[in-house]
Design a protein around this motif. Structure first.
Motif, PDB file in Angstrom:
ATOM      1  N   LEU A  66      46.333  41.535  42.801  1.00  0.00           N
ATOM      2  CA  LEU A  66      46.067  40.834  43.770  1.00  0.00           C
ATOM      3  C   LEU A  66      45.315  39.407  43.129  1.00  0.00           C
ATOM      4  CD1 LEU A  66      44.833  43.000  46.839  1.00  0.00           C
ATOM      5  CD2 LEU A  66      46.652  41.232  46.930  1.00  0.00           C
ATOM      6  N   VAL A  67      44.406  39.699  42.291  1.00  0.00           N
ATOM      7  CA  VAL A  67      43.621  38.517  41.689  1.00  0.00           C
ATOM      8  C   VAL A  67      44.612  37.908  40.752  1.00  0.00           C
ATOM      9  CG1 VAL A  67      41.207  39.848  41.577  1.00  0.00           C
ATOM     10  CG2 VAL A  67      42.645  40.086  39.717  1.00  0.00           C
ATOM     11  N   LEU A  68      45.386  38.514  39.965  1.00  0.00           N
ATOM     12  CA  LEU A  68      46.476  37.704  39.278  1.00  0.00           C
ATOM     13  C   LEU A  68      47.294  36.734  40.096  1.00  0.00           C
ATOM     14  CD1 LEU A  68      47.380  37.036  36.570  1.00  0.00           C
ATOM     15  CD2 LEU A  68      49.148  38.881  36.655  1.00  0.00           C
ATOM     16  N   GLU A  69      47.712  37.430  41.361  1.00  0.00           N
ATOM     17  CA  GLU A  69      48.595  36.531  42.402  1.00  0.00           C
ATOM     18  C   GLU A  69      47.680  35.360  42.909  1.00  0.00           C
ATOM     19  OE1 GLU A  69      52.110  35.876  44.765  1.00  0.00           O
ATOM     20  OE2 GLU A  69      51.437  36.989  43.076  1.00  0.00           O
ATOM     21  N   LEU A  70      46.292  35.510  43.399  1.00  0.00           N
ATOM     22  CA  LEU A  70      45.463  34.621  43.609  1.00  0.00           C
ATOM     23  C   LEU A  70      45.365  33.534  42.498  1.00  0.00           C
ATOM     24  CD1 LEU A  70      42.352  36.222  45.061  1.00  0.00           C
ATOM     25  CD2 LEU A  70      43.537  34.473  46.047  1.00  0.00           C
ATOM     26  N   TRP A  71      45.211  33.772  41.258  1.00  0.00           N
ATOM     27  CA  TRP A  71      45.633  32.770  40.118  1.00  0.00           C
ATOM     28  C   TRP A  71      46.902  32.165  40.259  1.00  0.00           C
ATOM     29  CZ3 TRP A  71      42.545  30.401  36.532  1.00  0.00           C
ATOM     30  CH2 TRP A  71      43.210  29.729  35.480  1.00  0.00           C
ATOM     31  N   ASN A  72      47.773  32.687  40.328  1.00  0.00           N
ATOM     32  CA  ASN A  72      49.039  32.145  40.297  1.00  0.00           C
ATOM     33  C   ASN A  72      49.128  31.113  41.531  1.00  0.00           C
ATOM     34  OD1 ASN A  72      50.235  33.767  38.220  1.00  0.00           O
ATOM     35  ND2 ASN A  72      51.095  35.355  39.460  1.00  0.00           N
ATOM     36  N   TRP A  73      48.499  31.534  42.601  1.00  0.00           N
ATOM     37  CA  TRP A  73      48.755  30.391  43.693  1.00  0.00           C
ATOM     38  C   TRP A  73      47.491  29.454  43.819  1.00  0.00           C
ATOM     39  CZ3 TRP A  73      52.756  29.397  46.466  1.00  0.00           C
ATOM     40  CH2 TRP A  73      53.789  30.537  46.809  1.00  0.00           C
ATOM     41  N   GLU A  74      46.432  29.744  43.453  1.00  0.00           N
ATOM     42  CA  GLU A  74      45.151  28.652  43.434  1.00  0.00           C
ATOM     43  C   GLU A  74      44.708  28.329  42.133  1.00  0.00           C
ATOM     44  OE1 GLU A  74      44.326  27.713  46.409  1.00  0.00           O
ATOM     45  OE2 GLU A  74      45.900  28.985  47.360  1.00  0.00           O
ATOM     46  N   GLY A  75      45.080  29.017  40.930  1.00  0.00           N
ATOM     47  CA  GLY A  75      44.588  28.530  39.887  1.00  0.00           C
ATOM     48  C   GLY A  75      43.136  28.811  39.549  1.00  0.00           C
ATOM     49  N   GLN A  76      42.705  27.272  39.160  1.00  0.00           N
ATOM     50  CA  GLN A  76      41.264  27.439  38.681  1.00  0.00           C
ATOM     51  C   GLN A  76      40.288  27.354  39.978  1.00  0.00           C
ATOM     52  OE1 GLN A  76      40.416  24.904  35.049  1.00  0.00           O
ATOM     53  NE2 GLN A  76      42.504  24.279  35.420  1.00  0.00           N
ATOM     54  N   ARG A  77      40.836  27.111  41.076  1.00  0.00           N
ATOM     55  CA  ARG A  77      39.943  27.052  42.520  1.00  0.00           C
ATOM     56  C   ARG A  77      39.364  28.632  42.643  1.00  0.00           C
ATOM     57  NH1 ARG A  77      43.849  23.475  44.111  1.00  0.00           N
ATOM     58  NH2 ARG A  77      45.154  25.258  44.877  1.00  0.00           N
ATOM     59  N   LEU A  99      44.149  31.792  32.129  1.00  0.00           N
ATOM     60  CA  LEU A  99      43.089  32.984  32.645  1.00  0.00           C
ATOM     61  C   LEU A  99      42.675  33.650  31.801  1.00  0.00           C
ATOM     62  CD1 LEU A  99      41.784  34.097  35.112  1.00  0.00           C
ATOM     63  CD2 LEU A  99      43.947  35.679  35.390  1.00  0.00           C
ATOM     64  N   VAL A 100      43.296  34.005  30.847  1.00  0.00           N
ATOM     65  CA  VAL A 100      42.872  35.069  29.769  1.00  0.00           C
ATOM     66  C   VAL A 100      41.952  34.448  28.773  1.00  0.00           C
ATOM     67  CG1 VAL A 100      43.566  36.399  27.633  1.00  0.00           C
ATOM     68  CG2 VAL A 100      44.894  36.379  29.720  1.00  0.00           C
ATOM     69  N   ALA A 101      42.047  33.118  28.554  1.00  0.00           N
ATOM     70  CA  ALA A 101      41.387  32.137  27.755  1.00  0.00           C
ATOM     71  C   ALA A 101      40.134  31.904  28.564  1.00  0.00           C
ATOM     72  CB  ALA A 101      41.771  30.854  27.381  1.00  0.00           C
ATOM     73  N   THR A 102      39.997  31.642  29.881  1.00  0.00           N
ATOM     74  CA  THR A 102      38.833  31.668  30.399  1.00  0.00           C
ATOM     75  C   THR A 102      38.121  32.572  30.541  1.00  0.00           C
ATOM     76  OG1 THR A 102      40.292  30.020  32.077  1.00  0.00           O
ATOM     77  CG2 THR A 102      37.958  30.984  32.652  1.00  0.00           C
ATOM     78  N   ILE A 103      38.592  34.058  30.460  1.00  0.00           N
ATOM     79  CA  ILE A 103      37.938  35.236  30.717  1.00  0.00           C
ATOM     80  C   ILE A 103      37.283  35.622  29.144  1.00  0.00           C
ATOM     81  CG2 ILE A 103      38.187  37.751  30.652  1.00  0.00           C
ATOM     82  CD1 ILE A 103      40.446  37.359  32.536  1.00  0.00           C
ATOM     83  N   ILE A 104      37.930  35.108  28.040  1.00  0.00           N
ATOM     84  CA  ILE A 104      37.502  35.294  26.729  1.00  0.00           C
ATOM     85  C   ILE A 104      36.052  34.437  26.663  1.00  0.00           C
ATOM     86  CG2 ILE A 104      37.926  35.051  24.401  1.00  0.00           C
ATOM     87  CD1 ILE A 104      40.798  35.998  24.909  1.00  0.00           C
ATOM     88  N   ARG A 105      36.266  33.080  27.238  1.00  0.00           N
ATOM     89  CA  ARG A 105      35.258  32.215  27.047  1.00  0.00           C
ATOM     90  C   ARG A 105      33.869  32.340  27.758  1.00  0.00           C
ATOM     91  NH1 ARG A 105      39.777  27.581  27.266  1.00  0.00           N
ATOM     92  NH2 ARG A 105      40.251  27.201  24.978  1.00  0.00           N
ATOM     93  N   ASP A 106      34.121  33.376  28.539  1.00  0.00           N
ATOM     94  CA  ASP A 106      32.931  33.658  29.384  1.00  0.00           C
ATOM     95  C   ASP A 106      31.819  34.355  28.757  1.00  0.00           C
ATOM     96  OD1 ASP A 106      31.350  35.636  31.539  1.00  0.00           O
ATOM     97  OD2 ASP A 106      32.306  34.157  32.826  1.00  0.00           O
ATOM     98  N   PRO A 107      30.581  34.041  28.845  1.00  0.00           N
ATOM     99  CA  PRO A 107      29.474  34.729  28.201  1.00  0.00           C
ATOM    100  C   PRO A 107      29.552  36.181  28.380  1.00  0.00           C
ATOM    101  CG  PRO A 107      28.527  32.863  29.180  1.00  0.00           C
ATOM    102  CD  PRO A 107      29.914  32.804  29.547  1.00  0.00           C
ATOM    103  N   ARG A 108      30.094  36.906  29.513  1.00  0.00           N
ATOM    104  CA  ARG A 108      29.873  38.271  29.739  1.00  0.00           C
ATOM    105  C   ARG A 108      30.895  38.916  28.599  1.00  0.00           C
ATOM    106  NH1 ARG A 108      30.405  37.689  35.966  1.00  0.00           N
ATOM    107  NH2 ARG A 108      31.623  35.658  35.447  1.00  0.00           N
ATOM    108  N   PHE A 109      31.831  38.237  27.998  1.00  0.00           N
ATOM    109  CA  PHE A 109      32.750  38.826  26.980  1.00  0.00           C
ATOM    110  C   PHE A 109      32.080  39.627  26.008  1.00  0.00           C
ATOM    111  CE2 PHE A 109      35.651  38.404  23.457  1.00  0.00           C
ATOM    112  CZ  PHE A 109      36.772  39.095  23.800  1.00  0.00           C
ATOM    113  N   ASP A 110      30.824  39.210  25.661  1.00  0.00           N
ATOM    114  CA  ASP A 110      30.091  39.607  24.739  1.00  0.00           C
ATOM    115  C   ASP A 110      29.374  41.288  24.951  1.00  0.00           C
ATOM    116  OD1 ASP A 110      30.312  37.766  22.993  1.00  0.00           O
ATOM    117  OD2 ASP A 110      28.684  36.580  23.712  1.00  0.00           O
ATOM    118  N   THR A 111      29.918  41.538  26.320  1.00  0.00           N
ATOM    119  CA  THR A 111      29.405  42.821  26.662  1.00  0.00           C
ATOM    120  C   THR A 111      30.423  43.858  26.873  1.00  0.00           C
ATOM    121  OG1 THR A 111      30.226  42.315  29.290  1.00  0.00           O
ATOM    122  CG2 THR A 111      27.787  41.648  28.416  1.00  0.00           C
TER     123      THR A 111
END
Length: 474
Positions: free
Chosen positions: A342-353, A392-404
């Protein structure tokens, strides 16, 4: 009278001996007699090992199209149990369901024959299959394996009921499905081309032709296989069946005289039906009408998130609210994978929102329990095949929580990126260090792993990806 009876008895004996002699002189008998001492295993499980060249050669010979079906059937009556077993194997590879009654006659044959390898964790000598640990086998075991394959694919508990429904048929869905699985199988060494299967199916009457195209086109398989039908061909078949047939399918019913398409509860049917329903829902904008939105949002369909996704694709204005409602309903213990879809479908429809919502879901501890196969992995696996999901994958990687993230999650990023760029960017030595039992070595390796993954982003993310619009994504 006694002389007549004596002559009759002598004639029967002569004919019997002549028959045995004639059969022994057939190419099939000679082939099986030559192969009998060279074959060690015939069961399906044996095919999952790395066989020796001699084993492959023997299996290839048993699958030769030149072996006559009639002579092989007669060899099922051989006094040698190994010859009977080899005949069963060769007949099974003919993909001819009309020989099943003869094979089924041997279901109760308990004569010792070829065994089957036992599951073994260590390496096995490829060139010495005779040394492999094995379970004893009988002729009946091999016959059971062959017959059970047909019963399982069609959802029958016993051969008598199966054959009563299939003996007078010219074709059946399960027969095509088994042939396709065999084309996909690594052990079927003389398989016909996919074109031969497609041609035969093209001759079927409607609607069975269209249902067969759809069923085989979406048949579940965990491997990267060559599909018999393209997505466009499947959409065309669904369109030919019509709107009402699609609604009936989504409600769990298929109108067909083929007994294999009857509604049933076994796993083979359930998984295949769900795959076919998913295909229709993914293409709801083409195969369904906007007015079908409420049909898809019925409470009875809530357990399957693709119904909500199909409804969202029919109602662009309310897509986000439909998907969020489905996300909220998917709150059970095993619903993490549904939320990943579902979250990937949300990305597909709504993108960065929807970025903040998706990031919070991804980094929630409940999204990554266990070592492998968790909801995070599902998101990354699905994202791999979508160009627009790279951002989306790049955004996940750039998030500070990626370090956890630990290595089990980082490893999935590494493999996805490797496939995106077509080469290694990471280094296999670092993987070993990231799994080290030494805490300092492991933490240093994990920190280096995260840096390398972040630095790889320019290698696979298009510079203008932040401007991808929904119309470009769909």
């Amino acid at each position: 009278m006694k002389k007549v009876l004596l002559r009759y008895a002598i004639l029967i004996c002569v004919l019997s001996n002549f028959s045995r002699y004639s059969l022994a002189e057939t190419p099939e008998a000679k082939t099986l007699l030559a192969l009998a001492p060279r074959v060690y295993f015939l069961c399906d499980f044996a095919m999952s090992f790395h066989p020796s060249p001699e084993s492959v050669s023997s299996w290839t010979a048993l699958q030769s199209p030149s072996l006559d079906t009639g002579n092989l059937i007669r060899l099922l009556k051989s006094g040698d149990p190994k010859i009977r077993s080899l005949a069963i194997f060769a007949l099974d590879r003919k993909n001819d369901p009309y020989v099943l009654p003869e094979i089924a006659d041997l279901l109760a044959d308990r004569a010792p024959s070829y065994g089957c390898p036992m599951a073994y964790a260590g390496p096995l000598p490829q060139d010495k299959p005779e040394t492999w640990p094995r379970e004893p086998g009988t002729v009946g075991d091999l016959a059971t394996e062959v017959v059970r394959r047909y019963l399982s694919e069609a959802g029958y508990a016993n051969f008598a009921d199966y054959w009563k429904d299939h003996k007078d048929r010219n074709y059946s869905l399960s027969w095509f499905a088994l042939r396709l699985r065999r084309v996909w199988s690594v052990d079927y060494l003389n398989h016909p081309s996919m074109d031969a299967l497609r041609h035969e199916i093209s001759q079927l009457p409607s609607p069975d032709r269209q249902w067969t195209v759809l069923w085989l086109g979406t048949l579940p398989n965990p491997n990267n296989v060559v599909r018999p039908y393209s997505e466009d061909e499947q959409v065309r078949a669904a369109t030919e069946l019509g709107h009402e047939s699609m609604l009936q399918l989504l409600d769990g019913h298929i109108q067909s005289t083929d007994p294999d398409l009857r509604s049933r509860q076994d796993p083979v049917y359930s998984e295949s039906l769900e795959a076919l329903q998913t295909f229709v829902l993914k293409h709801s904008a083409v195969l369904l009408a906007r007015t079908d939105r409420d049909f898809l949002l019925q409470e009875k369909f809530n357990r399957f998130v693709w119904y909500a996704i199909g409804a969202a694709r029919l109602d662009r204005k309310n897509a986000a609210s439909i998907l969020h409602a489905a996300y909220d309903r998917s709150n059970g213990k095993w619903d993490g994978f549904n939320r990943a879809i579902l979250v990937l479908e949300l990305w597909n429809w709504e993108g960065q929102r929807e970025t903040r919502f998706i990031l919070d879901w991804f980094y929630d501890p409940s999204s990554g329990p266990g070592l492998f196969g968790n909801p995070r992995d599902r998101l990354l696996t699905d994202a791999e095949g979508q160009e627009n999901a790279k951002l989306l994958v790049a955004t996940i990687i750039r998030d500070p929580r990626f370090d956890t993230l630990d290595w089990n999650c980082l490893n999935e990023f590494v493999w996805v990126i490797r496939r995106w760029i077509g080469r290694d960017f990471f280094g296999y030595n670092l993987e070993g260090q990231a799994r080290s039992e030494d805490h300092r070595v492991r933490e240093d390796a994990l920190a280096d792993s995260r840096r390398r993954i972040r630095s790889s982003i320019p290698l696979w993310l298009p510079k203008d990806s932040s401007h991808i619009s929904r119309s470009e994504r769909h």
